[in-house]
Design a protein around this motif. Structure first.
Motif, PDB file in Angstrom:
ATOM      1  N   GLU A 117      66.358  66.606  59.413  1.00 36.31           N
ATOM      2  CA  GLU A 117      67.125  65.647  59.986  1.00 36.31           C
ATOM      3  C   GLU A 117      66.730  65.565  61.541  1.00 36.31           C
ATOM      4  O   GLU A 117      66.963  66.416  62.084  1.00 36.31           O
ATOM      5  CB  GLU A 117      68.602  65.722  59.627  1.00 36.31           C
ATOM      6  N   GLY A 118      66.469  64.150  61.882  1.00 28.50           N
ATOM      7  CA  GLY A 118      66.314  63.902  63.327  1.00 28.50           C
ATOM      8  C   GLY A 118      64.782  64.115  63.656  1.00 28.50           C
ATOM      9  O   GLY A 118      64.407  63.767  64.713  1.00 28.50           O
ATOM     10  N   ASP A 139      63.059  58.470  62.857  1.00 24.04           N
ATOM     11  CA  ASP A 139      64.266  58.871  63.667  1.00 24.04           C
ATOM     12  C   ASP A 139      63.776  58.782  64.972  1.00 24.04           C
ATOM     13  O   ASP A 139      62.566  58.996  65.647  1.00 24.04           O
ATOM     14  CB  ASP A 139      64.588  60.290  63.237  1.00 24.04           C
ATOM     15  N   LYS A 190      63.780  56.307  55.381  1.00 24.39           N
ATOM     16  CA  LYS A 190      63.662  57.551  56.322  1.00 24.39           C
ATOM     17  C   LYS A 190      63.151  58.746  55.257  1.00 24.39           C
ATOM     18  O   LYS A 190      62.561  59.715  55.910  1.00 24.39           O
ATOM     19  CB  LYS A 190      65.004  58.017  57.005  1.00 24.39           C
TER      20      LYS A 190
END
Length: 342
Positions: A50-51, A56, A281
């Motif tokens: 994540e990120g 992102d 995503k």
């Protein structure tokens, strides 16, 4: 070598978090109420979780602290990573001697003579270099050093911006001393240094030089490297001239100019990358610049619902058109507004 070439985001953060925050800003998507950063626009970091997915935003936390060594220049990347990026994004970097040749062509035309900043050398062993003309630059009749500094210059698909600044050779990673640099901004700053005396004079002229240098790039990590290269170039030329570092306020002003003038954009469409089609995503493969036929059927349908994508008309895309700043007129406009419509 790598310590010099690979600017550490932790170093910028330690000087001032505001500086790093400014260098991450995307002015097209930001509002007065909320800052939006440039985004990765590549899946090269997706395995970090994540990120770090393609869509992102790049945050300060994602590239500092223990994550401070994540973004590195192409010359420091592994051969496998270099080849992957060349396949997926047609990423090819230009050696400094070629950048020098092409930048010299621009200056030859502007000055009306050859060899203003350096003389190119083609060695017998097949290598290439240049001999610096160390004499102060002489300007042609009817033109001044301020005219040269005020000339707008743009590097398209700039990568790490080797045509703008040449702190190192982007292919070999070899550092280049300040006095031998050949970028378009390097040349402007050399002229500024030769024609100013006080810090106030230098800073004002240097800011003008930065306001007249532009570049755009698709991939967020490259864009950060390019912005950082211009940022450190400012510090290095100031040190050479005055023997000390510029004040924090001057650094903040330059960081703001850089964040406007080097921006994230799909150069074929004039929009924020992937903004004509909303990718989830979780998507594992980045959207190819050249192969919409590789998309899934639903994604292909969405893409070709965009009249700009369907008709290959840069003025008709449904994506978010990238904004730039005209410093001379003090106004914000879309990049595509500078292009003539058919």
């Amino acid at each position: 070598m790598n310590t010099y070439v690979d600017i550490q985001e932790n170093e910028i953060f330690e000087v001032s978090p505001e500086l790093l925050n400014a260098l991450l800003k995307d002015h097209t998507l930001s509002t007065d109420e909320q800052q939006v950063n440039i985004f990765w626009a590549t899946d090269n970091y997706a395995d970090r979780g994540e990120g770090y997915q393609c869509g992102d935003e790049i945050t300060i936390d994602s590239i500092t602290g223990t994550n401070g060594n994540i973004i590195v220049p192409r010359a420091v990347k592994s051969r496998e990573q270099q080849q992957q990026r060349s396949r997926e994004m047609a990423e090819v970097f230009t050696p400094s001697w070629i950048c020098n040749k092409q930048n010299n062509l621009v200056d030859n035309a502007w000055f009306g003579r050859d060899g203003v900043f350096n003389t190119e050398v083609d060695n017998s062993d097949g290598t290439h270099s240049w001999i610096v003309n160390a004499e102060p630059v002489v300007f042609p009749e009817g033109k001044t050093w301020r005219d040269y500094v005020n000339e707008n210059r743009l590097e398209i698909t700039c990568g790490e911006a080797p045509y703008l600044v040449s702190r190192y050779d982007t292919v070999t990673g070899e550092p280049i001393p300040v006095e031998r640099r050949i970028g378009m901004l390097d040349r402007k700053l050399r002229v500024v240094g030769e024609n100013t005396e006080t810090t106030d004079e230098w800073l004002k002229a240097a800011q003008t030089a930065y306001m007249c240098i532009y570049g755009y790039e698709w991939q967020g990590d490259n864009l950060i490297l390019a912005r950082e290269a211009l940022f450190y170039t400012f510090i290095e030329y100031y040190r050479i001239k005055f023997g000390t570092d510029p004040l924090l306020e001057s650094l903040k002003q330059i960081a703001d100019i850089i964040s406007w003038n080097l921006w994230q954009m799909d150069g074929l469409k004039g929009v924020i990358p992937n903004s004509c089609i909303k990718l989830p995503k979780s998507k594992k493969e980045p959207l190819s610049l050249f192969s919409p036929e590789d998309l899934g059927e639903q994604e292909k349908l969405t893409l070709f619902d965009c009249p700009g994508c369907k008709n290959k008309d840069i003025h008709s895309h449904t994506g978010r058109y990238a904004l730039i700043k005209d410093w001379k007129e003090n106004k914000v406009l879309t990049f595509v507004s500078l292009l003539k419509q058919k």
